[in-house]
Enzyme design. Structure first.
Site, mmCIF file in Angstrom:
data_model
loop_
_atom_site.group_PDB
_atom_site.id
_atom_site.type_symbol
_atom_site.label_atom_id
_atom_site.label_comp_id
_atom_site.label_asym_id
_atom_site.label_seq_id
_atom_site.Cartn_x
_atom_site.Cartn_y
_atom_site.Cartn_z
ATOM 1 N N HIS A 19 1.794 0.548 1.101
ATOM 2 C CA HIS A 19 1.230 0.678 -0.121
ATOM 3 C C HIS A 19 -0.565 1.509 0.601
ATOM 4 O O HIS A 19 -1.028 2.713 0.470
ATOM 5 C CB HIS A 19 0.280 -0.455 -0.113
ATOM 6 N N LYS A 43 5.422 -13.131 -14.437
ATOM 7 C CA LYS A 43 6.151 -13.402 -12.803
ATOM 8 C C LYS A 43 4.850 -13.615 -12.755
ATOM 9 O O LYS A 43 3.743 -13.817 -12.286
ATOM 10 C CB LYS A 43 5.935 -11.673 -11.904
ATOM 11 N N ARG A 95 10.364 5.391 -3.023
ATOM 12 C CA ARG A 95 10.652 5.199 -1.740
ATOM 13 C C ARG A 95 12.454 5.738 -2.001
ATOM 14 O O ARG A 95 12.793 6.284 -0.591
ATOM 15 C CB ARG A 95 10.466 3.844 -1.859
ATOM 16 N N SER A 133 6.992 -5.344 -1.518
ATOM 17 C CA SER A 133 6.479 -6.461 -0.983
ATOM 18 C C SER A 133 7.341 -7.666 -1.243
ATOM 19 O O SER A 133 7.180 -8.901 -0.688
ATOM 20 C CB SER A 133 5.089 -7.090 -2.464
#
Length: 169
Positions: A19, A43, A95, A133
Site C-alpha cells: 500500500h 466486515k 496485483r 492485508s
C-alpha cells in the site's frame, strides 16, 4: 489549471508495504492524494478506522512524509465521497488478473454512480504482489515474521493485537 486530486480508498486493515509503495507512486502522479480508510459495514476490522488512519499517517511520516498526501476516513459509497470532495480520480492497485477483473467492475459501478469518476490502475510492485492485508493478519495471528510485509509501527500494532493469543495447531 485545476488541481488533479485523487483518492486511494480501501480498508487498509492493516496498511502494508505494498500500500505504501502505491501511495508514493500515486502521489507522484497527482497534485493531491487522499488515502481514504473506508469502513466496511459488512466486515469487522481488526483495527478501528481511527487506528488504521493513525497507522497510515505514522508509517508515511516514518518514511519521510509525502507532502501532497493526507489521510481521511469515510463510511459510505466511494462515489459519494468523490462528489462531496469534488474529486474525480480513483487510484487502485492491481496485483493480478483476478484483481483487475474485480477492480474493472468497481470502476464501472463508480462511473455509473458518479459520471465524472475516472479510475487509474497501477500495477503492484512485483516485490509486493503476494502481500495482502488478510495474509498479513493471518501471519500475525500465528506470530509469524512480518517485517517484509508491513512497516515497523504496523508490526508492533499487530504484535500487540495478537499478544497472548495462543496459536491453535
Amino acid at each position: 489549471m485545476k488541481a488533479r486530486r485523487a483518492v486511494c480508498a480501501g480498508s487498509f486493515d492493516p496498511v502494508t508495504r505494498g500500500h505504501l509503495d502505491l501511495f508514493c507512486r500515486a502521489a507522484g502522479l497527482f497534485d493531491a492524494l487522499t488515502v481514504c480508510v473506508f469502513h466496511n459495514v459488512r466486515k469487522e476490522g481488526l483495527f478501528s478506522a481511527a487506528e488504521r488512519k493513525t497507522l497510515i499517517e505514522d508509517a508515511v511520516q516514518a518514511m519521510g512524509g509525502i507532502p501532497n498526501l493526507r489521510v481521511d476516513t469515510f463510511s459510505g459509497l466511494l462515489a459519494d465521497y468523490l462528489r462531496a470532495h469534488e474529486m474525480r480520480y480513483i487510484v487502485r492497485g492491481v496485483r493480478s488478473a483476478d484483481d483487475l477483473a474485480y477492480e474493472q467492475t468497481q470502476a464501472e459501478l463508480n462511473r455509473h454512480l458518479y459520471a465524472e469518476a475516472e479510475t487509474v490502475f497501477l500495477l503492484t510492485n512485483p516485490r509486493y504482489a503476494c502481500v495482502s492485508s488478510s495474509a498479513v493478519r493471518e501471519i500475525a495471528s500465528f506470530h509469524g515474521a512480518l517485517s517484509d510485509f508491513v512497516p515497523p509501527n504496523v508490526e508492533q500494532a499487530l504484535r500487540e493485537k495478537f499478544r497472548g493469543q495462543p496459536v491453535d495447531l
